[in-house]
Design an enzyme around this catalytic site. Structure first.
Site: not given
Ligand SMILES: NC(=O)c1ccc[n+]([C@@H]2O[C@H](COP(=O)([O-])OP(=O)(O)OC[C@H]3O[C@@H](n4cnc5c(N)ncnc54)[C@H](O)[C@@H]3O)[C@@H](O)[C@H]2O)c1
Length: 258
Positions: A158, A162
């Site tokens: 992961y 990133k």
């Molecule tokens: N939650 C954390 O701790 C965290 C930390 C750092 C970065 N992020 C990043 O934030 C972003 C959002 O994550 P989140 O935490 O809100 O997760 P989440 O799972 O709540 O939301 C992610 C959304 O993306 C959609 N999705 C997944 N695969 C997809 C695809 N192939 N095409 C289109 N949509 C897709 C899902 O259906 C979901 O609605 C991600 O890129 C994640 O890597 C999250």
């Protein structure tokens, strides 16, 4: 003051978590939103909530790993609202289970993570740049990277995806600066969403024990929310950040200071 009045914004992964918070906040700031998500019903739910609150949004089902689907979403934005101003490449996935080592990941796991987190952002950046240039230049890209792309945190594969997002952001910022296109990323720390912690089909807030763990993750000692991430993304998307490009903005409660 509406910071994004009449701007057209595509948000990928807008159906839940950080993307949904970004879509909601940007709509409150006057933007016309395309809520793109793999899950059509989640895209529809996010879009309906924005409209119910008096904003402007349409849903779009889209797998960001597929270049044709991403191109179709940008085309829908232009057909509906006339142009594209901001592309938020936020959709992402985590490893199948938390705590997975490199040996735990199959090649299929690796390819899927790279396809969504890496190729998905590549597809979104490419289509946005193409559209921005067609419009005569200008435009903003905000990617969702992660502190996991900067330090060893959150899983080896992961984190590597990133790292790809973070570097694509910086290199692309240099490449398209002369077209007046700005490219930046927010880099969240540990946020309570389905992806990282909640791990359910339906979002639920953390219970008391989980909240305590979340607070202990970051030096500031507060839970970092999707709304915190959305405010950072808003700064990068609007004219408050004119002349800011190529930055990776941590939303991590000071984690990187450790
Ligand atoms: N939650 C954390 O701790 C965290 C930390 C750092 C970065 N992020 C990043 O934030 C972003 C959002 O994550 P989140 O935490 O809100 O997760 P989440 O799972 O709540 O939301 C992610 C959304 O993306 C959609 N999705 C997944 N695969 C997809 C695809 N192939 N095409 C289109 N949509 C897709 C899902 O259906 C979901 O609605 C991600 O890129 C994640 O890597 C999250």
């Amino acid at each position: 003051m509406s910071l994004l009045a009449d701007r057209t914004v595509v948000v990928t992964g807008a159906g839940a978590g950080i993307g949904r918070a970004i879509a909601q906040l940007f709509a409150q700031e006057g933007a016309n939103i395309v809520c793109a998500d793999l899950r059509r019903e989640w895209a529809e739910g996010a879009s309906a909530a924005i409209e119910a609150a008096g904003g402007t949004a349409i849903p779009a089902a889209c797998d960001v790993a597929d270049p044709d689907q991403v191109a179709a979403v940008v085309a829908t934005a232009v057909a509906t609202y006339g142009r594209l101003d901001v592309m938020v490449n936020n959709a992402g996935i985590a490893s199948p289970r938390s705590g997975m080592t490199i040996e735990d990941h199959t090649v299929k796991d690796f390819d899927h993570l790279v396809a969504v987190n890496g190729r998905g952002v590549f597809n979104g950046c490419k289509e946005a740049v193409r559209q921005f240039k067609q419009q005569g230049g200008g435009g903003v890209i905000v990617n969702t990277g992660s502190i996991a792309g900067m330090i060893s945190w959150g899983g080896v594969v992961y984190g590597a995806t990133k790292g790809l997002v973070n570097q694509l952001t910086r290199a692309l910022a240099a490449e398209v600066a002369s077209d007046k296109i700005r490219v930046n990323a927010i880099c969240p720390g540990g946020i309570w969403t389905n992806l990282a912690f909640a791990k359910g089909e339906e979002f639920r807030p953390p219970d008391e024990a989980e909240a305590k763990v979340l607070r202990s993750l970051h030096p500031i000692g507060e839970i970092i929310t999707p709304e915190d991430c959305a405010r950072a993304a808003l700064y990068l998307a609007c004219d408050l950040s004119t002349n800011v490009t190529g930055i990776l903005l941590p939303v991590d409660g000071g984690y990187l200071t450790k």
